[in-house]
Design an enzyme around this catalytic site. Structure first.
Site, short mmCIF file in Angstrom:
data_model
loop_
_atom_site.label_atom_id
_atom_site.label_comp_id
_atom_site.label_asym_id
_atom_site.label_seq_id
_atom_site.Cartn_x
_atom_site.Cartn_y
_atom_site.Cartn_z
N ARG A 154 0.82 -1.21 0.00
CA ARG A 154 0.00 0.00 0.00
C ARG A 154 0.86 1.27 0.00
O ARG A 154 0.45 2.31 0.51
CB ARG A 154 -0.96 0.02 1.21
CG ARG A 154 -1.94 -1.16 1.25
CD ARG A 154 -2.91 -1.13 0.07
NE ARG A 154 -3.81 -2.26 0.13
CZ ARG A 154 -3.56 -3.44 -0.43
NH1 ARG A 154 -2.46 -3.63 -1.13
NH2 ARG A 154 -4.41 -4.44 -0.32
N SER A 222 -12.10 -1.24 2.11
CA SER A 222 -11.29 -1.69 3.24
C SER A 222 -10.67 -0.47 3.92
O SER A 222 -9.91 0.27 3.29
CB SER A 222 -10.19 -2.64 2.76
OG SER A 222 -10.76 -3.78 2.16
N GLU A 318 -6.09 2.79 5.89
CA GLU A 318 -5.66 2.72 4.50
C GLU A 318 -6.26 3.86 3.69
O GLU A 318 -5.66 4.35 2.73
CB GLU A 318 -6.11 1.37 3.92
CG GLU A 318 -5.77 1.12 2.48
CD GLU A 318 -6.22 -0.26 2.02
OE1 GLU A 318 -6.64 -0.37 0.87
OE2 GLU A 318 -6.17 -1.21 2.83
#
Length: 336
Positions: A154, A222, A318
């Site tokens: 990420r 998410s 995230e």
């Protein structure tokens, strides 16, 4: 003039920006004023505006897909504004496989390299040959090789050294003519000698069963990264929670399922105002409508606190959070 941001990010908090610009041709970037503050936006599926934004939101809406056949692979060059999932399905229709594990991830192609999107054992970084971008400081167009993008879980150079300095305009992917399915995660393990289309169908079915449609129930997918812990930390965790899902992550580390940690901590269905930990997938926060940025911040801090207390693991969000002037990060240090 003020422009509503509520329909421009899928978490749909009520907010507005001072100015809004839509880029349909990369050449527009040369005449665009990048006076701070500004915020680059794709489809807003991984960005949340916590409150009114005192600057300009620049939405990349460029289109175009070019496929070049080479001896061992296909070079697929895609404009930043193209929809990611539509690219996945389009390439499968052309007989080009590789992206099927990443089906149904919301957002644009230009946003994909920024946080190195990934799912079901596959990350986009493994397919990227180069990323073209507009360099804000020099006012010129440049390109980076895969290695120069500094991809990690990420992560990429666009989140760090090039943050607010680059506007991704095109991504060049290489997809091998020799297809190897990746079936190591979850329900994909049950597939026997599948076609790329069957893998794609299974991924879509799985995501639809777990993740709410952001256009029907506001969410940003998410919400937390799967934490990466050392093997010794994992061994200690397993003594108390032997069933915790974990996956190897390089030498000496494992990735632990954040959704499982949140669910086992009893947080499914937990609400602050109209923000809720989703009933089917604890990794997702949903917005039922009448909530504020402060409500979301309180929810993030509460989840981080519970997970840290229970498992001694720090959760990072995230999703990109934007306050009045900048991107911000919520951590326990900030929230106490």
């Amino acid at each position: 003039m003020p422009h509503s941001l509520q329909p421009l990010h899928t978490f749909a908090l009520s907010s507005q920006c001072q100015n809004f610009v839509e880029i349909t041709d990369s050449a527009q970037l040369k005449s665009q004023c990048f006076k701070v503050p500004f915020c680059l936006l794709g489809e807003g599926s991984n960005t949340i505006f916590l409150n009114d934004y005192a600057g300009t939101v620049i939405k990349m809406a460029t289109q175009g897909i070019t496929i070049t056949e080479r001896s061992h692979d296909f070079l697929v060059s895609v404009a930043a504004g193209e929809n990611w999932h539509q690219l996945v399905t389009y390439l499968l229709e052309q007989g080009i496989a590789g992206f099927e594990n990443l089906a149904l991830i919301p957002g644009t192609v230009g946003a994909a390299p920024v946080q190195n999107i990934g799912a079901y054992g596959v990350e986009i970084a493994q397919f990227i040959e180069a990323v073209d971008y507009f360099d804000i400081d020099s006012g010129s167009f440049k390109s980076l090789t895969n290695q120069q993008c500094h991809f990690a879980y990420r992560e990429s150079v666009f989140k760090h050294a090039l943050k607010n300095k680059a506007v991704i305009t095109q991504v060049h992917f290489k997809l091998s003519k020799i297809w190897q399915p990746v079936l190591s995660y979850g329900p994909l393990q049950q597939l026997k000698n599948p076609t790329p289309q069957q893998v794609c169908a299974q991924v879509i079915q799985t995501r639809n069963s777990k993740l709410p449609n952001p256009y029907k129930l506001a969410n940003a997918g998410s919400f937390f990264k799967n934490p990466i812990i050392t093997n010794s930390e994992l061994a200690q965790l397993i003594t108390t929670y032997p069933e915790v899902p974990h996956y190897p992550h390089g030498a000496g580390h494992h990735k632990v399922a954040a959704g499982w940690l949140i669910e086992q901590a009893g947080l499914k269905g937990y609400k602050i105002a109209d923000i809720e930990v989703h009933q089917q997938q604890a990794l997702v926060l949903v917005n039922h409508g009448n909530s504020t940025g402060d409500d979301l911040i309180n929810m993030i801090a509460h989840i981080q606190d519970i997970v840290l207390t229970r498992y001694n693991i720090s959760l990072e969000h995230e999703v990109r959070l934007i306050d009045q002037h900048n991107e911000c990060h919520i951590s326990l240090e900030q929230s106490v």
